[in-house]
Enzyme design. Structure first.
Site, PDB file in Angstrom:
ATOM      1  N   ARG A  52       0.857  -1.193   0.000  1.00  0.00           N
ATOM      2  CA  ARG A  52       0.000   0.000   0.000  1.00  0.00           C
ATOM      3  C   ARG A  52       0.885   1.232   0.000  1.00  0.00           C
ATOM      4  O   ARG A  52       2.104   1.131   0.120  1.00  0.00           O
ATOM      5  CB  ARG A  52      -1.026  -0.013   1.142  1.00  0.00           C
ATOM      6  N   GLY A  53       0.221   2.396  -0.113  1.00  0.00           N
ATOM      7  CA  GLY A  53       0.976   3.625  -0.309  1.00  0.00           C
ATOM      8  C   GLY A  53       1.066   3.847  -1.810  1.00  0.00           C
ATOM      9  O   GLY A  53       1.462   2.929  -2.560  1.00  0.00           O
ATOM     10  N   GLN A 202      -2.010   2.651   9.970  1.00  0.00           N
ATOM     11  CA  GLN A 202      -0.727   2.691   9.246  1.00  0.00           C
ATOM     12  C   GLN A 202       0.321   3.507  10.003  1.00  0.00           C
ATOM     13  O   GLN A 202       1.515   3.240   9.898  1.00  0.00           O
ATOM     14  CB  GLN A 202      -0.909   3.298   7.842  1.00  0.00           C
ATOM     15  N   ASP A 243      -2.379  10.668  -2.432  1.00  0.00           N
ATOM     16  CA  ASP A 243      -2.785   9.600  -3.352  1.00  0.00           C
ATOM     17  C   ASP A 243      -3.203  10.132  -4.711  1.00  0.00           C
ATOM     18  O   ASP A 243      -3.103   9.440  -5.716  1.00  0.00           O
ATOM     19  CB  ASP A 243      -3.912   8.774  -2.733  1.00  0.00           C
ATOM     20  N   ASN A 253      -5.674  12.250   0.366  1.00  0.00           N
ATOM     21  CA  ASN A 253      -4.713  11.442   1.133  1.00  0.00           C
ATOM     22  C   ASN A 253      -5.513  10.687   2.191  1.00  0.00           C
ATOM     23  O   ASN A 253      -6.728  10.855   2.314  1.00  0.00           O
ATOM     24  CB  ASN A 253      -3.618  12.320   1.748  1.00  0.00           C
TER      25      ASN A 253
HETATM   26  O1  MRU Z   1      -4.591   3.151   2.203  1.00  0.00           O
HETATM   27  P1  MRU Z   1      -3.116   3.385   2.101  1.00  0.00           P
HETATM   28  O2  MRU Z   1      -2.349   2.837   3.256  1.00  0.00           O
HETATM   29  O3  MRU Z   1      -2.567   2.909   0.773  1.00  0.00           O
HETATM   30  O4  MRU Z   1      -2.971   4.969   2.136  1.00  0.00           O
HETATM   31  C1  MRU Z   1      -1.687   5.516   2.025  1.00  0.00           C
HETATM   32  C2  MRU Z   1      -1.672   6.995   2.085  1.00  0.00           C
HETATM   33  O5  MRU Z   1      -2.686   7.646   2.202  1.00  0.00           O
HETATM   34  C3  MRU Z   1      -0.345   7.644   1.883  1.00  0.00           C
HETATM   35  O6  MRU Z   1      -0.249   8.826   2.611  1.00  0.00           O
HETATM   36  C4  MRU Z   1      -0.166   7.967   0.395  1.00  0.00           C
HETATM   37  O7  MRU Z   1      -0.421   6.851  -0.389  1.00  0.00           O
HETATM   38  C5  MRU Z   1       1.185   8.487   0.100  1.00  0.00           C
HETATM   39  S1  MRU Z   1       2.427   7.261   0.219  1.00  0.00           S
HETATM   40  C6  MRU Z   1       3.919   7.974  -0.158  1.00  0.00           C
END
Ligand code: MRU
Length: 347
Positions: A52-53, A202, A243, A253
């Site tokens: 993820r991320g 997270q 995101d 985000n």
């Molecule tokens: O649901 P996730 O864990 O994928 O969400 C991640 C985020 O919101 C992060 O802040 C974003 O993807 C940036 S990662 C460099």
């Protein structure tokens, strides 16, 4: 002993033609590597947040598509491309908000368009190489974000971050954590505050873990505690990831980011979005057009508890992301420099 930072967030096994990831749902208690070869396994890994991320999702999808391409048996170009497109569309449906997923998959498909005369065998090799190139570029981009980010920070600053925009969300350094890691290399002694980030934690499970493993001074707080910290003057800057950034600067985000931005605005703490340009989507004019992923109610009511925490039947709201209005954002720290608005990157 090996630390979490010694593992590759996303990798590719060239012998087995498999996507290799750390299963992030098991962190921080177990470091388990997964080797994925089927479309369903790769889709599930993205949907279930094993990887993820935004940047890591993009590179994982690229390696995933490269792996799936190897399994297409036809040597006929037309059939190969048709099957590849089907697989690409399937992977693309795993999560809607992070633009890096479609960006990375489109870039993989464009390799085939550029190499019009190439054989299927050559295309299969090119797809693997393109995914490795994307991984290398992600590392370079994050390091540059780190360099630019340091320009707005001072030694001993308190930095608040939300969710995980760290190494575990990218191929190295992270985006919001890149200035923190680079600052550590230069003896800046930052104090970092990590929001736990309900409902999937997270911040607690990943950000606090990776920063602590790196020897950085990190303090974990619940999501409703950041105002208290800012009120006391403990935070000199907020750094978050993203995101999808719309053309006008509205930024999707992790859920809760916009609350932090509003609080930071109130206490006049600068709020920076660390944004690889691959996360900026000029085809989306404003935040209103960003599709926000809605997730399973059980993530809120049951996932972390021995017994359900709500009465059966209570309605649950569980969007994975929110949109921070551009007016609350001090600047975007990109690999090309710091800009007030994404349009500052054009021309
Ligand atoms: O649901 P996730 O864990 O994928 O969400 C991640 C985020 O919101 C992060 O802040 C974003 O993807 C940036 S990662 C460099």
């Amino acid at each position: 002993m090996k630390s979490i930072l010694d593992y590759e967030t996303v990798d590719y096994d060239r012998e087995r033609h498999a996507l290799v990831i750390i299963d992030q749902t098991k962190l921080p208690n177990d470091i388990t590597l997964l080797s994925l070869t089927t479309a369903q396994e790769i889709w599930d890994a993205i949907y279930q947040l094993k990887v993820r991320g935004a940047p890591a999702i993009g590179v994982a999808a690229a390696f995933g598509l490269a792996a799936l391409a190897q399994q297409i048996s036809s040597q006929e170009k037309e059939i190969f491309l048709r099957e590849l497109k089907e697989k690409k569309e399937f992977l693309n449906s795993a999560r809607p908000t992070a633009v890096n997923l479609s960006w990375a998959l489109d870039r993989m498909m464009s390799v085939c368009k550029k190499k019009k005369e190439a054989s299927v065998t050559l295309l299969k090799n090119k797809l693997v190489e393109e995914a490795f190139l994307m991984k290398k570029e992600d590392i370079d981009v994050c390091r540059k974000i780190g360099e630019y980010g340091l320009r707005v920070l001072k030694p001993k600053d308190g930095i608040l971050t939300h969710c995980n925009a760290g190494q575990l969300a990218t191929c190295k350094y992270g985006t919001a954590t890149a200035p923190i890691y680079l600052g550590q290399e230069r003896g800046y002694q930052f104090r970092v505050y990590a929001d736990e980030t309900r409902p999937l934690l997270q911040g607690a499970r990943l950000t606090a873990f990776e920063l602590y493993s790196a020897g950085i001074d990190v303090t974990l707080l619940c999501d409703n505690m950041s105002a208290s910290l800012m009120q006391q003057g403990a935070v000199q800057a907020v750094l978050v990831g993203c995101d999808r950034v719309a053309a006008n600067g509205d930024t999707a985000n992790k859920i809760g980011t916009s609350v932090v931005a509003a609080v930071a605005h109130h206490y006049q703490v600068p709020f920076y979005v660390c944004a690889p340009t691959s996360t900026i989507d000029f085809n989306t004019p404003t935040g209103k057009e960003i599709v926000i992923e809605q997730r399973n109610a059980e993530e809120v009511s049951k996932m972390w508890y021995q017994k359900p925490m709500t009465a059966e039947g209570v309605k649950i709201y569980n969007p994975a992301f929110d949109v921070t209005d551009h007016s609350l954002i001090t600047g975007f720290i990109t690999e090309q420099g710091i800009v007030k608005s994404p349009t500052g990157l054009l021309g």
